[in-house]
Write a protein that holds these residues in place. Structure first.
Motif, short mmCIF file in Angstrom:
data_model
loop_
_atom_site.label_atom_id
_atom_site.label_comp_id
_atom_site.label_asym_id
_atom_site.label_seq_id
_atom_site.Cartn_x
_atom_site.Cartn_y
_atom_site.Cartn_z
N LYS A 1 0.81 -1.24 0.00
CA LYS A 1 0.00 0.00 0.00
C LYS A 1 0.84 1.28 0.00
N LYS A 2 2.12 1.16 -0.38
CA LYS A 2 2.95 2.36 -0.52
C LYS A 2 2.55 3.06 -1.83
N LYS A 3 2.30 4.39 -1.75
CA LYS A 3 1.89 5.14 -2.94
C LYS A 3 3.10 5.32 -3.88
N LEU A 4 2.94 4.87 -5.12
CA LEU A 4 4.02 4.96 -6.10
C LEU A 4 3.84 6.15 -7.03
N CYS A 5 2.57 6.59 -7.17
CA CYS A 5 2.29 7.61 -8.17
C CYS A 5 0.85 8.08 -7.96
N ALA A 6 0.58 9.37 -8.26
CA ALA A 6 -0.79 9.89 -8.18
C ALA A 6 -1.30 10.16 -9.59
N LEU A 7 -2.59 9.95 -9.81
CA LEU A 7 -3.22 10.20 -11.12
C LEU A 7 -4.37 11.18 -10.91
N TYR A 8 -4.58 12.09 -11.85
CA TYR A 8 -5.71 13.02 -11.73
C TYR A 8 -6.10 13.53 -13.12
N GLY A 9 -7.32 14.03 -13.24
CA GLY A 9 -7.79 14.58 -14.51
C GLY A 9 -9.31 14.59 -14.54
N LYS A 10 -9.87 14.58 -15.75
CA LYS A 10 -11.31 14.47 -15.95
C LYS A 10 -11.57 13.38 -16.98
N TRP A 11 -12.59 12.57 -16.72
CA TRP A 11 -12.87 11.47 -17.67
C TRP A 11 -13.35 11.99 -19.02
N THR A 12 -13.76 13.26 -19.07
CA THR A 12 -14.21 13.87 -20.33
C THR A 12 -13.06 14.53 -21.09
N GLU A 13 -11.87 14.58 -20.48
CA GLU A 13 -10.79 15.37 -21.08
C GLU A 13 -9.43 14.69 -21.14
N CYS A 14 -8.86 14.38 -19.97
CA CYS A 14 -7.46 13.95 -19.94
C CYS A 14 -7.13 13.29 -18.60
N LEU A 15 -5.95 12.65 -18.56
CA LEU A 15 -5.46 12.06 -17.31
C LEU A 15 -3.95 12.32 -17.22
N TYR A 16 -3.51 12.77 -16.03
CA TYR A 16 -2.10 13.06 -15.78
C TYR A 16 -1.58 12.18 -14.65
N SER A 17 -0.24 11.98 -14.62
CA SER A 17 0.38 11.33 -13.46
C SER A 17 1.39 12.30 -12.85
N VAL A 18 1.58 12.19 -11.53
CA VAL A 18 2.51 13.08 -10.83
C VAL A 18 2.98 12.36 -9.56
N ASP A 19 4.09 12.84 -9.01
CA ASP A 19 4.63 12.29 -7.77
C ASP A 19 3.59 12.44 -6.65
N PRO A 20 3.36 11.40 -5.82
CA PRO A 20 2.28 11.47 -4.81
C PRO A 20 2.45 12.59 -3.78
N ALA A 21 3.70 12.88 -3.38
CA ALA A 21 3.93 13.93 -2.38
C ALA A 21 3.53 15.30 -2.95
N THR A 22 3.89 15.53 -4.21
CA THR A 22 3.53 16.80 -4.89
C THR A 22 2.01 16.93 -4.97
N PHE A 23 1.36 15.81 -5.32
CA PHE A 23 -0.11 15.80 -5.47
C PHE A 23 -0.79 16.10 -4.13
N ASP A 24 -0.31 15.45 -3.05
CA ASP A 24 -0.92 15.64 -1.73
C ASP A 24 -0.76 17.09 -1.25
N ALA A 25 0.42 17.68 -1.51
CA ALA A 25 0.66 19.07 -1.11
C ALA A 25 -0.26 20.01 -1.89
N TYR A 26 -0.44 19.73 -3.18
CA TYR A 26 -1.31 20.55 -4.03
C TYR A 26 -2.76 20.46 -3.54
N LYS A 27 -3.20 19.24 -3.21
CA LYS A 27 -4.58 19.01 -2.73
C LYS A 27 -4.84 19.76 -1.43
N LYS A 28 -3.85 19.72 -0.55
CA LYS A 28 -3.97 20.37 0.76
C LYS A 28 -4.17 21.87 0.57
N ASN A 29 -3.37 22.44 -0.31
CA ASN A 29 -3.42 23.87 -0.60
C ASN A 29 -4.75 24.24 -1.27
#
Length: 392
Positions: free
Chosen positions: A207-235
């Motif tokens: 259950k160690k996070k290797l990668c985060a994914l985000y986007g919209k199912w109508t548009e696109c999907l991106y991958s990013v480092d999980p720590a960067t994603f969590d910091a962005y979400k928090k902000n």
């Protein structure tokens, strides 16, 4: 209220049968070919996750219902340009189950499963839960991935502008490595901030996070480092709460009107990698049931093809053909005739206690999970089409 047993007026349909609609998974087959070519299992999982999201993208603004398939109906699609062939068969009528089997023309993958769309009417909306597991095997890596699709909901089914959302968790498992990708298709929420959003993580078996994914199912999907994603979400969460407090919004009763998202496109987090982007629809799509370019050719049949496909192929189905030609009254009459014919055939079978025999699929254990599913018999391409049922 379960809708699959209720005959619907033809005006609610789009001119495709459900087995044809299933083949739209294949529109982004390039993502499977790409996954096959990658050495890193996490990168392969990213491509498979992008494929799973892209598979529901064709449903955006598609508010027409596919025709209920007739028992024994089949569909075959060969796309040399996309490198795959697919065969599907309606293997059960109650419950309605469509089985499919696709393979790469270069023997790089097999993609198969069976779908039982459970439709529920909630008064203002229709919810379609696509029960059934999908399996993708990457043959060069000896890997199998399985997942189920999110729930699709069509709002304002009685009055108002129809709009669609997908929601629920999709869990993709790599049965060889134990890696999982858990994607959350978010419900739009009260103010539409989450409309069409998808996000989640790829994690290893501990259950160690290797990668985060985000986007919209109508548009696109991106991958990013999980720590960067969590910091962005928090902000992002902090900013949202501040905005909410300044607005002093009253949580009124949830509306069925389609909410307008804050911005049409996805905010790209620095350091992200684009995995998939939707192809634009053709200019005449709005007049053609909001079909994609891929969906528009699914009914095409030429003389050469007609001499090869079996008489059970959806392309030869008279009510769909009439609707595609714009003959709505004829489509309605033909649909009624086919439904009555199917009921009579079922009645005759129950009198003689004869069981329906599927032709190209059989029930057996799935290779990786052992669960029962409909598996392809492998004999369709022999073109031995004797004793086929007269479904039309």
């Amino acid at each position: 209220m379960e809708l699959s047993k209720i005959p619907m007026p033809v005006i609610f349909n789009e001119p495709l049968s459900f087995p044809q609609r299933l083949t739209e998974y294949g529109e982004h087959t390039s993502l499977i070919h790409k996954a096959s070519s990658l050495a890193d299992p996490v990168e392969r999982m990213q491509c498979v996750a992008a494929f799973a999201v892209s598979a529901v993208a064709s449903q955006w603004e598609r508010t027409g219902k596919p025709f209920n398939p007739l028992l024994g109906e089949t569909y075959e699609l060969v796309r040399d340009d996309l490198g795959f062939r697919l065969i599907s068969e309606q293997v059960s009528h109650h419950p309605p189950i469509s089985a499919f089997h696709a393979e790469g023309l270069n023997n790089d993958f097999i993609f198969h499963g069976s779908i039982y769309p459970k439709l529920k009417f909630w008064g203002k909306s229709v919810e379609a839960e696509p029960k059934g597991t999908i399996t993708l095997e990457l043959l060069e890596h000896n890997e199998a991935y399985t997942w189920t699709n999110p729930t699709c909901c069509v709002h304002n089914s009685i009055v108002g502008k129809l709009w669609i959302e997908q929601y629920g968790n999709v869990e993709i498992t790599n049965h060889k490595t134990g890696d999982k990708c858990v994607l959350n298709f978010k419900p739009c929420g009260l103010f539409g901030k989450e409309l069409h959003k998808v996000e989640g993580y790829i994690q290893d078996k501990s259950k160690k996070k290797l990668c985060a994914l985000y986007g919209k199912w109508t548009e696109c999907l991106y991958s990013v480092d999980p720590a960067t994603f969590d910091a962005y979400k928090k902000n992002d969460k902090k900013n949202t709460e501040e905005k909410k407090n300044s607005k002093q919004v009253s949580a009124s009763e949830e509306s069925d009107e389609m909410p307008m998202p804050d911005s049409e496109s996805v905010s790209v987090i620095p350091g992200s990698v684009l995995l998939w982007r939707i192809a634009p629809r053709p200019p005449n799509s709005a007049q053609m049931y909001n079909f994609t370019s891929f969906a528009m050719v699914l009914n095409e049949v030429d003389k050469e093809m007609e001499s090869v496909i079996p008489k059970t192929d959806c392309r030869l189905r008279p009510d769909i053909r009439a609707m595609e030609n714009g003959e709505i009254d004829q489509a309605s009459e033909k649909k009624k005739r086919l439904e009555e014919k199917q009921r009579a055939a079922r009645k005759n079978r129950s009198k003689s206690e004869e069981d329906w025999k599927t032709r190209w699929f059989y029930q057996g254990p799935k290779p990786y999970s052992g669960a029962q599913d409909w598996l392809y018999s492998g004999s369709y391409l022999d073109r031995n089409y004797f004793n086929l049922p007269d479904v039309y």
